[in-house]
Design an enzyme around this catalytic site. Structure first.
Site, short mmCIF file in Angstrom:
data_model
loop_
_atom_site.label_atom_id
_atom_site.label_comp_id
_atom_site.label_asym_id
_atom_site.label_seq_id
_atom_site.Cartn_x
_atom_site.Cartn_y
_atom_site.Cartn_z
N GLY A 291 0.81 -1.21 0.00
CA GLY A 291 0.00 0.00 0.00
C GLY A 291 0.84 1.26 0.00
N ILE A 293 1.30 3.73 2.35
CA ILE A 293 2.13 3.90 3.54
C ILE A 293 3.01 2.68 3.75
CG2 ILE A 293 2.08 4.07 6.05
CD1 ILE A 293 1.57 6.68 4.69
N LYS A 414 -9.19 10.01 10.95
CA LYS A 414 -10.62 9.71 10.85
C LYS A 414 -11.11 8.85 12.02
CE LYS A 414 -10.75 10.23 5.84
NZ LYS A 414 -9.41 10.85 5.77
N GLU A 554 -18.61 11.01 5.07
CA GLU A 554 -17.59 12.05 4.99
C GLU A 554 -17.99 13.22 5.89
OE1 GLU A 554 -14.90 13.57 1.32
OE2 GLU A 554 -17.06 13.82 1.09
#
Length: 696
Positions: A291, A293, A414, A554
């Site tokens: 991925g 990161i 988040k 969101e």
């Protein structure tokens, strides 16, 4: 003239060499007789047979010397001062030979004649080449894009030399904010002050500005870009000096202005002892290694020379790609490729994870595997919970069983007061690590939170760039939406350093700087691409910005810390905070209920359990799981009820399973599990796709 030059350029290489030899022979002959005539002030020397004999000997020698010096191997259009040096050396040899031969024939040329002859040779032979080069650039390169170069230092000078050899750009001016450069010339191009840019663009017809300031700080680069925004020309740049030094780019590589240039901040030097603590000489495992990161963590870990790097990834292609890249880096740092172990494995497979950690003797785990796209997890709640919550549970429990020294969970902003399932599952993953940290002492756990990383998969930046390239519109979800941004290398470097500070159950938050308004970012990208944002009445401008509304789950503003009081650490950009969490027995009971709800695909109950955990979850809309909603609509159609999907409070009363069977009377998932429940009274059920939850 243009057609003649184009025809000459298409001649075979041998024909071009013959043409140059004939031209030089004529120029050398003319220079020789001109020197004699100028000194004698008459044509008498030309009539002497000895003079022609001297010329017959010196001319072939001179051409042979020029040939050896490479004058006929270089392309006229790319001539440089090196060519002039070759002409000068050849002329010196010619002068010496001419003096000796003329003395042998008894005509003894004077010193003044030799000097005049040498000057005429240099001017004629060298001058014709530079004249042809100038003619080529002036006539055949009229279609080049005119550019102004910002930065008249070494990088700017090298960039001009590179551009002059290409066929795409024509440098017409330099600008530099150092007062000592104003009015000077670099590579024959005048240097101006940046305040004169509007006038320069109008006078020269420049269509682009190229930034040749690779060694400047990010903050200074950002200031320069902000000053260039109103000019309505395309802004491009050369690579940063660190990319040039590392070999990742060449100074001549011109690229579009990146988001790092717009948002990047000056990096804080890494503390080497923190980078080395959990990596150098140790066996390190990275989950989600393919991925955004995870792959950057792997790149930096390899350069820190671990004794082995274990890559865990479920995607075969992603694993293949990162393993091949790491092999090249390992070769650069002298690390054997065999010490990079690519393993296909899902983090939901606890048995295989325990085998991997035990087999390789893993000492440090960086858990970066997760589903992170907010709308996708909203549409696939079961998969998101299974991967982010129970995948973390399996990985963490495997680490405890294998007696791993340090476990670092890569979390997200988040997870702070989440409004979506993805953020809530990451907060649940933090709760798991906190509870396990408190229930055993063999493995140290910590969590590292940060916001959006520039250039990650699904990032808004490449979407904006593609939309601008297609002429718009650029889509933004809300005019006021803001996000924190950080470069991937900086985020990974801080994660590695934070992992070395762990004491047990720590929640680290990275200093993300100031939040960025996404609409402003879109406007700046449009302007720096040479376009204007279209006004609301569509009377002017090039590209529209369209607001599409917030997506499921969101929220407008992201946060990094839950509490108001954060604690400093040994690093200025890493903060620490102790979070509220449950002890393992209480969390274990809650996870058991969550596992049962997943097995029944009871998304309403899953949401209720996420709400009842200490996650501060505040959903901003109804359940969006696509499968669950589709079945709900089918049930409504069969029973004659309203077809709209129920809100969470009404869903809770009914319950639901894919098989459409009533919920078992013994299911207590809707109630918050009591902290006094004995986790050893019965065998823990297996969560979907995994084994039984272990008690600690």
């Amino acid at each position: 003239m243009r057609q003649v030059l184009e025809r000459a350029l298409r001649l075979p290489r041998r024909s071009k060499c013959v043409l140059q030899l004939c031209t030089d022979a004529l120029l050398l002959t003319g220079s020789f007789f001109m020197a004699l005539v100028l000194q004698a002030e008459s044509l008498a020397p030309i009539r002497q047979p000895q003079v022609w004999a001297v010329l017959a000997i010196t001319l072939p020698v001179t051409l042979a010397v020029f040939f050896q010096l490479g004058l006929y191997r270089s392309l006229v259009r790319y001539m440089s001062l090196t060519t002039l040096r070759g002409v000068a050396i050849g002329t010196a040899v010619l002068t010496l030979v001419l003096a000796l031969v003329s003395r042998g024939f008894g005509i003894g040329l004077s010193l003044s004649q030799l000097i005049i002859h040498a000057l005429l040779v240099v001017v004629s032979v060298g001058g014709i080449r530079f004249f042809m080069r100038s003619l080529y650039r002036r006539i055949l390169m009229q279609d080049k894009t005119r550019v102004i170069i910002y930065g008249a230092g070494t990088a700017g000078s090298q960039l001009v030399a590179s551009l002059r050899q290409g066929t795409e750009f024509l440098p017409v001016a330099f600008v530099d904010d150092w007062r000592g450069m104003k009015g000077t010339t670099v590579e024959g191009i005048r240097v101006y002050n940046p305040s004169e840019l509007p006038r320069l663009i109008e006078q020269t017809g420049a269509e682009r500005i190229l930034l040749a300031i690779p060694s400047t700080t990010r903050s200074r680069r950002r200031q320069i870009l902000e000053s260039l925004e109103p000019l309505n020309v395309v802004i491009q740049t050369v690579p940063a000096v660190e990319d040039v030094v590392s070999g990742r780019a060449r100074l001549q590589d011109i690229r579009n202005v990146s988001v790092e240039d717009l948002l990047g901040r000056d990096p804080v030097p890494a503390r080497q002892e923190l980078l080395d603590a959990n990596i150098r000489g140790k066996v390190v495992m990275v989950t989600g290694a393919g991925g955004s990161i995870g792959s950057e963590l792997c790149r930096q870990i390899v350069r820190l020379r671990p004794s082995r790097l274990v890559l865990v990834e479920i995607s075969e292609f992603a694993l293949y790609s990162i393993e091949a890249e790491l092999a090249r880096i390992a070769q650069e740092v002298g690390l054997p490729r065999a010490l990079i172990s690519p393993l296909l494995c899902s983090v939901q497979n606890g048995t295989r994870l325990r085998d991997i950690m035990g087999t390789f003797g893993v000492q440090t785990v960086y858990h970066a595997a997760a589903y992170k796209h907010v709308p996708m997890v909203e549409y696939n709640v079961s998969a998101g919970v299974a991967n982010n919550v129970f995948g973390t549970l399996e990985t963490a429990q495997a680490a405890v069983a294998a007696k791993v020294d340090t476990f670092v969970l890569v979390s997200t902003d988040k997870a702070v007061r989440p409004t979506n399932v993805m953020g809530t599952t990451k907060r649940m993953a933090e709760l798991i690590c906190q509870a396990l940290a408190a229930s055993q002492d063999s493995t140290r756990f910590c969590m590292v939170r940060f916001g959006n990383v520039l250039g990650s998969s699904g990032s808004v930046i490449p979407v904006f760039r593609d939309q601008i390239a297609q002429g718009g519109p650029v889509t933004v979800t809300h005019p006021d939406i803001t996000r924190y941004f950080m470069t991937i290398p900086e985020a990974a470097e801080l994660v590695l350093q934070a992992g070395a500070m762990v004491k047990g159950g720590d929640v680290f938050a990275l200093d993300m700087g100031e939040p960025v308004r996404i609409a402003t970012l879109a406007q700046r990208m449009i302007k720096l691409s040479g376009f204007e944002v279209r006004s609301e009445d569509a009377s002017s401008g090039d590209i529209d910005i369209v607001y599409t509304g917030l997506r499921p789950g969101e929220k407008l503003y992201e946060e990094v810390l839950v509490g108001k009081d954060s604690l400093p650490t040994g690093h200025p950009r890493i903060l620490s905070e102790k979070e509220v969490h449950w002890e393992w027995p209480r969390l274990y009971a809650h996870l058991t209920a969550l596992s049962e709800a997943l097995q029944r695909h009871d998304i309403a109950q899953v949401r209720q359990l996420l709400l009842s955990a200490p996650t501060a979850y505040q959903p901003n809309g109804p359940i969006c799981d696509l499968t669950w909603c589709q079945v709900q609509q089918s049930i409504a159609a069969q029973t004659g009820e309203a077809s709209s999907v129920p809100a969470p409070r009404t869903v809770e009363a009914r319950g639901f399973s894919l098989a459409q069977t009533p919920r078992s009377a013994g299911a207590e998932g809707s109630k918050e599990p009591s902290s006094s429940q004995d986790e050893t009274t019965s065998e823990a059920p297996a969560w979907p796709g995994g084994r039984a939850i272990q008690s600690h």
